[in-house]
Design a protein around this motif. Structure first.
Motif, PDB file in Angstrom:
ATOM      1  N   GLU A   1       9.645  36.124  67.893  1.00  0.00           N
ATOM      2  CA  GLU A   1       8.524  35.536  67.191  1.00  0.00           C
ATOM      3  C   GLU A   1       9.610  34.275  66.224  1.00  0.00           C
ATOM      4  OE1 GLU A   1       6.338  37.310  63.482  1.00  0.00           O
ATOM      5  OE2 GLU A   1       7.915  39.035  63.811  1.00  0.00           O
ATOM      6  N   LYS A   2       8.710  33.257  65.298  1.00  0.00           N
ATOM      7  CA  LYS A   2       9.649  32.719  64.731  1.00  0.00           C
ATOM      8  C   LYS A   2       9.383  33.216  63.073  1.00  0.00           C
ATOM      9  CE  LYS A   2       9.875  27.943  62.613  1.00  0.00           C
ATOM     10  NZ  LYS A   2       8.801  26.940  62.937  1.00  0.00           N
ATOM     11  N   GLY A   3       9.070  34.003  62.746  1.00  0.00           N
ATOM     12  CA  GLY A   3       8.792  34.725  61.021  1.00  0.00           C
ATOM     13  C   GLY A   3      10.232  36.157  61.602  1.00  0.00           C
ATOM     14  N   ALA A   4      10.470  36.405  62.984  1.00  0.00           N
ATOM     15  CA  ALA A   4      11.487  37.449  62.765  1.00  0.00           C
ATOM     16  C   ALA A   4      12.885  37.268  62.550  1.00  0.00           C
ATOM     17  CB  ALA A   4      11.565  38.526  63.962  1.00  0.00           C
ATOM     18  N   PRO A   5      14.484  37.635  61.774  1.00  0.00           N
ATOM     19  CA  PRO A   5      15.481  37.384  61.585  1.00  0.00           C
ATOM     20  C   PRO A   5      16.067  37.624  63.070  1.00  0.00           C
ATOM     21  CG  PRO A   5      14.937  39.641  60.819  1.00  0.00           C
ATOM     22  CD  PRO A   5      13.123  38.992  61.380  1.00  0.00           C
ATOM     23  N   SER A   6      17.069  36.457  62.937  1.00  0.00           N
ATOM     24  CA  SER A   6      18.086  36.897  64.406  1.00  0.00           C
ATOM     25  C   SER A   6      18.701  38.482  64.284  1.00  0.00           C
ATOM     26  CB  SER A   6      19.508  35.725  64.142  1.00  0.00           C
ATOM     27  OG  SER A   6      19.981  36.089  65.006  1.00  0.00           O
ATOM     28  N   ALA A   7      18.486  38.864  64.925  1.00  0.00           N
ATOM     29  CA  ALA A   7      19.525  39.744  65.704  1.00  0.00           C
ATOM     30  C   ALA A   7      20.310  40.092  66.820  1.00  0.00           C
ATOM     31  CB  ALA A   7      17.782  41.227  66.297  1.00  0.00           C
ATOM     32  N   VAL A   8      21.321  40.913  66.554  1.00  0.00           N
ATOM     33  CA  VAL A   8      21.768  40.987  68.042  1.00  0.00           C
ATOM     34  C   VAL A   8      21.805  42.090  69.131  1.00  0.00           C
ATOM     35  CG1 VAL A   8      24.279  41.530  68.584  1.00  0.00           C
ATOM     36  CG2 VAL A   8      23.778  40.062  66.259  1.00  0.00           C
ATOM     37  N   LEU A   9      21.370  41.582  70.475  1.00  0.00           N
ATOM     38  CA  LEU A   9      20.786  42.870  71.173  1.00  0.00           C
ATOM     39  C   LEU A   9      22.317  42.404  71.884  1.00  0.00           C
ATOM     40  CD1 LEU A   9      17.169  41.019  72.285  1.00  0.00           C
ATOM     41  CD2 LEU A   9      18.248  42.677  70.622  1.00  0.00           C
ATOM     42  N   TYR A  10      22.620  43.832  72.500  1.00  0.00           N
ATOM     43  CA  TYR A  10      23.267  44.232  73.371  1.00  0.00           C
ATOM     44  C   TYR A  10      22.382  45.160  73.958  1.00  0.00           C
ATOM     45  CZ  TYR A  10      26.744  43.859  69.360  1.00  0.00           C
ATOM     46  OH  TYR A  10      27.179  43.794  68.515  1.00  0.00           O
ATOM     47  N   LEU A  11      22.455  44.112  75.323  1.00  0.00           N
ATOM     48  CA  LEU A  11      22.012  44.074  77.234  1.00  0.00           C
ATOM     49  C   LEU A  11      22.373  45.159  78.149  1.00  0.00           C
ATOM     50  CD1 LEU A  11      20.052  40.739  77.600  1.00  0.00           C
ATOM     51  CD2 LEU A  11      18.868  43.436  76.114  1.00  0.00           C
ATOM     52  N   ALA A  12      22.502  45.887  78.632  1.00  0.00           N
ATOM     53  CA  ALA A  12      22.952  46.392  79.538  1.00  0.00           C
ATOM     54  C   ALA A  12      23.531  46.031  80.827  1.00  0.00           C
ATOM     55  CB  ALA A  12      22.350  47.576  80.091  1.00  0.00           C
ATOM     56  N   SER A  13      24.445  45.660  81.433  1.00  0.00           N
ATOM     57  CA  SER A  13      24.752  45.149  82.505  1.00  0.00           C
ATOM     58  C   SER A  13      25.738  46.411  84.154  1.00  0.00           C
ATOM     59  CB  SER A  13      25.867  44.247  82.382  1.00  0.00           C
ATOM     60  OG  SER A  13      26.590  43.474  83.714  1.00  0.00           O
ATOM     61  N   ASP A  14      24.945  45.873  85.078  1.00  0.00           N
ATOM     62  CA  ASP A  14      25.816  47.050  86.174  1.00  0.00           C
ATOM     63  C   ASP A  14      27.009  45.714  86.295  1.00  0.00           C
ATOM     64  OD1 ASP A  14      23.894  48.906  86.156  1.00  0.00           O
ATOM     65  OD2 ASP A  14      22.667  47.773  86.900  1.00  0.00           O
ATOM     66  N   ASP A  15      26.779  44.925  86.556  1.00  0.00           N
ATOM     67  CA  ASP A  15      28.264  44.118  86.719  1.00  0.00           C
ATOM     68  C   ASP A  15      27.935  42.917  85.837  1.00  0.00           C
ATOM     69  OD1 ASP A  15      29.607  41.762  88.347  1.00  0.00           O
ATOM     70  OD2 ASP A  15      28.563  42.536  89.958  1.00  0.00           O
ATOM     71  N   LEU A  16      29.090  42.844  85.095  1.00  0.00           N
ATOM     72  CA  LEU A  16      29.090  42.106  83.719  1.00  0.00           C
ATOM     73  C   LEU A  16      29.805  40.407  84.636  1.00  0.00           C
ATOM     74  CD1 LEU A  16      28.827  41.650  81.077  1.00  0.00           C
ATOM     75  CD2 LEU A  16      31.995  42.591  80.454  1.00  0.00           C
ATOM     76  N   ASP A  17      30.167  40.446  85.874  1.00  0.00           N
ATOM     77  CA  ASP A  17      30.819  39.512  85.717  1.00  0.00           C
ATOM     78  C   ASP A  17      29.854  38.227  86.924  1.00  0.00           C
ATOM     79  OD1 ASP A  17      33.718  39.259  84.977  1.00  0.00           O
ATOM     80  OD2 ASP A  17      34.289  41.048  86.537  1.00  0.00           O
TER      81      ASP A  17
ATOM     82  N   ASN B   1      20.543  32.759  69.156  1.00  0.00           N
ATOM     83  CA  ASN B   1      21.048  33.719  68.004  1.00  0.00           C
ATOM     84  C   ASN B   1      21.707  34.537  69.675  1.00  0.00           C
ATOM     85  OD1 ASN B   1      18.250  34.526  67.375  1.00  0.00           O
ATOM     86  ND2 ASN B   1      16.411  34.052  68.642  1.00  0.00           N
ATOM     87  N   LEU B   2      23.041  35.402  68.796  1.00  0.00           N
ATOM     88  CA  LEU B   2      23.690  35.487  69.576  1.00  0.00           C
ATOM     89  C   LEU B   2      23.295  36.931  70.738  1.00  0.00           C
ATOM     90  CD1 LEU B   2      26.953  35.950  70.143  1.00  0.00           C
ATOM     91  CD2 LEU B   2      27.197  37.567  68.705  1.00  0.00           C
ATOM     92  N   LEU B   3      23.854  37.362  71.746  1.00  0.00           N
ATOM     93  CA  LEU B   3      23.690  38.245  72.536  1.00  0.00           C
ATOM     94  C   LEU B   3      24.633  38.490  73.464  1.00  0.00           C
ATOM     95  CD1 LEU B   3      20.211  36.049  72.852  1.00  0.00           C
ATOM     96  CD2 LEU B   3      19.385  38.148  74.021  1.00  0.00           C
ATOM     97  N   CYS B   4      24.760  39.638  73.483  1.00  0.00           N
ATOM     98  CA  CYS B   4      25.770  40.708  74.641  1.00  0.00           C
ATOM     99  C   CYS B   4      25.485  41.289  75.712  1.00  0.00           C
ATOM    100  CB  CYS B   4      26.769  42.148  73.154  1.00  0.00           C
ATOM    101  SG  CYS B   4      26.970  40.213  72.018  1.00  0.00           S
ATOM    102  N   LEU B   5      26.248  41.082  76.862  1.00  0.00           N
ATOM    103  CA  LEU B   5      25.735  41.798  78.007  1.00  0.00           C
ATOM    104  C   LEU B   5      27.158  43.030  77.818  1.00  0.00           C
ATOM    105  CD1 LEU B   5      25.468  38.780  80.434  1.00  0.00           C
ATOM    106  CD2 LEU B   5      23.757  41.085  79.343  1.00  0.00           C
ATOM    107  N   MET B   6      27.170  44.589  78.308  1.00  0.00           N
ATOM    108  CA  MET B   6      27.666  45.563  78.145  1.00  0.00           C
ATOM    109  C   MET B   6      27.919  45.992  79.714  1.00  0.00           C
ATOM    110  SD  MET B   6      27.957  46.957  74.351  1.00  0.00           S
ATOM    111  CE  MET B   6      29.231  47.806  74.299  1.00  0.00           C
TER     112      MET B   6
END
Length: 118
Positions: A51-67, A112-117
């Motif tokens: 949503e537009k009114g939400a602040p930016s959050a850093v989400l860390y998403l699971a990955s089975d094969d990062l590459d 927004n910044l997101l991460c895969l782990m």
């Protein structure tokens, strides 16, 4: 308290963000409400609210094969901020002792910044 139910993420353009999270990340789209301009996705049992009114959050998403996941993001012209790299070797605090924890970071359609782990 029983756990996390929902997390919110900022989006300037709801349609663009919906396409990104659904088509690029492959998250299951649950619903969109207009007004007020909310889109919901399933994050493995936790709702992701865009949503537009939400602040930016850093989400860390699971990955089975990062590459492979980073290569797929690149194929969608996603900006990779940090290449896949080793964060630490687990001592058992977060799971299996000796498991290498790797991460990569990228920007979504809204900046927004997101991460895969792994």
């Amino acid at each position: 308290m029983r756990g996390l139910v929902q997390v919110a993420q900022h989006a300037d353009d709801l349609d663009r963000a919906t396409a990104f999270y659904r088509d690029v990340l492959g998250l299951r789209h649950l619903a969109t409400y207009r007004p007020p301009g909310l889109a919901f996705f399933d994050l493995d049992g936790v709702r992701l609210l865009i949503e537009k009114g939400a602040p930016s959050a850093v989400l860390y998403l699971a990955s089975d094969d990062l590459d492979a996941d980073v290569a797929r993001l690149r194929a969608h012209d996603v900006v990779i901020v940090e290449e896949p790299h080793l964060i630490f070797t687990d001592d058992g605090t977060f799971g299996t002792p000796g498991k290498e924890i790797r991460m990569a970071a990228f920007r979504d359609s809204e900046g927004n910044l997101l991460c895969l782990m792994t």
